[in-house]
Enzyme design. Sequence first.
Site, PDB file in Angstrom:
ATOM      1  CD  GLU A  25      -2.835   0.942   2.537  1.00 12.77           C
ATOM      2  OE1 GLU A  25      -2.701  -0.012   3.327  1.00 12.77           O
ATOM      3  OE2 GLU A  25      -3.786   1.742   2.601  1.00 12.77           O
ATOM      4  CD  GLU A 173     -10.079  -2.834   6.301  1.00 15.52           C
ATOM      5  OE1 GLU A 173     -10.057  -1.766   6.935  1.00 15.52           O
ATOM      6  OE2 GLU A 173      -9.397  -3.833   6.619  1.00 15.52           O
ATOM      7  CD  GLU A 294      -5.819  -4.827   4.091  1.00 12.15           C
ATOM      8  OE1 GLU A 294      -5.641  -4.504   5.279  1.00 12.15           O
ATOM      9  OE2 GLU A 294      -6.289  -4.058   3.236  1.00 12.15           O
TER      10      GLU A 294
HETATM   11  O1  AHR Z   1      -2.820  -2.755   6.218  1.00 13.25           O
HETATM   12  C1  AHR Z   1      -3.111  -1.586   6.903  1.00 13.25           C
HETATM   13  C2  AHR Z   1      -4.590  -1.233   6.827  1.00 13.25           C
HETATM   14  O2  AHR Z   1      -5.329  -2.203   7.506  1.00 13.25           O
HETATM   15  C3  AHR Z   1      -5.214  -1.211   5.466  1.00 13.25           C
HETATM   16  O3  AHR Z   1      -5.011   0.009   4.802  1.00 13.25           O
HETATM   17  C4  AHR Z   1      -6.662  -1.399   5.760  1.00 13.25           C
HETATM   18  O4  AHR Z   1      -7.359  -2.021   4.702  1.00 13.25           O
HETATM   19  C5  AHR Z   1      -6.655  -2.239   7.025  1.00 13.25           C
HETATM   20  O5  AHR Z   1      -7.494  -1.742   7.982  1.00 13.25           O
END
Ligand code: AHR
Length: 490
Positions: A25, A173, A294
């Site tokens: 990210e 999310e 994730e």
């Molecule tokens: O990985 C860190 C964050 O965790 C991501 O941006 C989000 O999707 C999750 O809450």
Amino acid sequence: MNRLTIHTDGNGPTINRHIYGHFAEHLGRCFYDGIWVGEDSPIPNTRGIRDDVVAALRHINIPNLRWPGGCFADDYHWRDGIGPREERPGRVNTHWGNVIETNHFGTHEFLDLCEQLDCEPYICGNVGSGTVQEMRDWLEYLTFAGDSTLADARRQNGRDDPWPITYWGIGNENWGCGGNMRAEFYADVYRRYATYCRHFDGRKLYRIAGGPHNADYHWTDVLMREAAAFMDGLSLHYYSMIQWDSKGSATDFDESGWFTILKKALYMDTIIGQHSAIMDRYDPDRRVGLVVDEWGTWYDAEPGTNPAFLYQQNTLRDALVAAVTLHIFHKHCERVHMANIAQTVNVLQAMVLTQGEHMILTPTYHVFEMFKGHQNATRLPILVEPEDYVFDNDAIPQISASASRNAAGEILVTFCNTSPNQPADLTCNLHGTGALNVTGRILTAESMNARNTFESPEAVEPKPFDRFSICNGHLAITLPAMSVVALTLT
Ligand code: AHR
């Protein structure tokens, strides 16, 4: 005595290589410093992308990379990241420390990275603050071979051929940072976006809906009921952490911290089982994949670093978390089509850490390397009968294991001993096996929090392992405390 039975001549489902996927990210030093240093950097790079990081990730056969977020994805506008770099706008990265996102790493750079890595791109589009048209246009820009204005813009920006995009996320999310929607509302929003998300060269796009986190079974139920027909995958997020508001240190912990994090990691089995059971009601053929895009450990940021950058060290405890979690994904591989550990470089449970021109491999990296033979292999039927590892009136299984057979007939068996102080004697019946050559490797250390540092980069790394004997299809093995072991049987 811990017991194991493996049917080495048995047949099972394929362990999709995409279970070994990664997530990166625009957060902290994941891209800027960690992956992208720019073409003028003295750090060896190819078109601005670090050569050392690419080589490390290629070595573990990285199958796919999810980008650009995370929470960042629903605040990202793809047009900011194309065209001459010096003309790209600076934007505030509102989720991760309000730093200025230069957009120097954008669409072309990401797809160049995937080509250098020889992995599949998995792009997550913006639902929270974007429009249907913006997402649809991005796909035309990426995938149209003909002469539209958007495809011509791609050519002007240096790329003639469309990219072979398969994996496409429609928001991240969306119950939280991706728009704070209710499941019922997002299900309709998803259907609308999915209608316009297509491959402009006629190939099939694997569309992934923003899914639940943890044990939010309502979200899964509503999405499957209302939108399963429009999706190929449903995402799931689950992090192993002590507590959201007090996550604890990545390196300074006692046996309680060891036990708790491993117990949290093992909870992945329960939540995948529950989400899968709901999905089975609507999709008994398991066409729709559960995409755990994730997962990993999440601790307090390293002291002295920007807390919004989520930089954490990585110890033997993280290696055990990775190993037991990958075993859980194998167990559920008929439903789990893909998974992405968070996050590849310098963020959360990273594969590699960088400091200037230096790069180190983490214990988690070594697990992905030791397990890479499971990618696309046939999962073998296995029965694990573990002893308990007991701590403070609580218990988890001492042993976790998984076995697979690759196309060449080689069998890979991977084991973990979760106890930090007791070796595990294990007797393993190998049904269907003749004479065998066995080679072994082990990842372990003297202490629970052993780790690689820039001063001591090889403190935790795989070593040859031979504490086993094999006779007439019977394998006896002693797994040292807190170890991950891989045996290859040929
Ligand atoms: O990985 C860190 C964050 O965790 C991501 O941006 C989000 O999707 C999750 O809450």
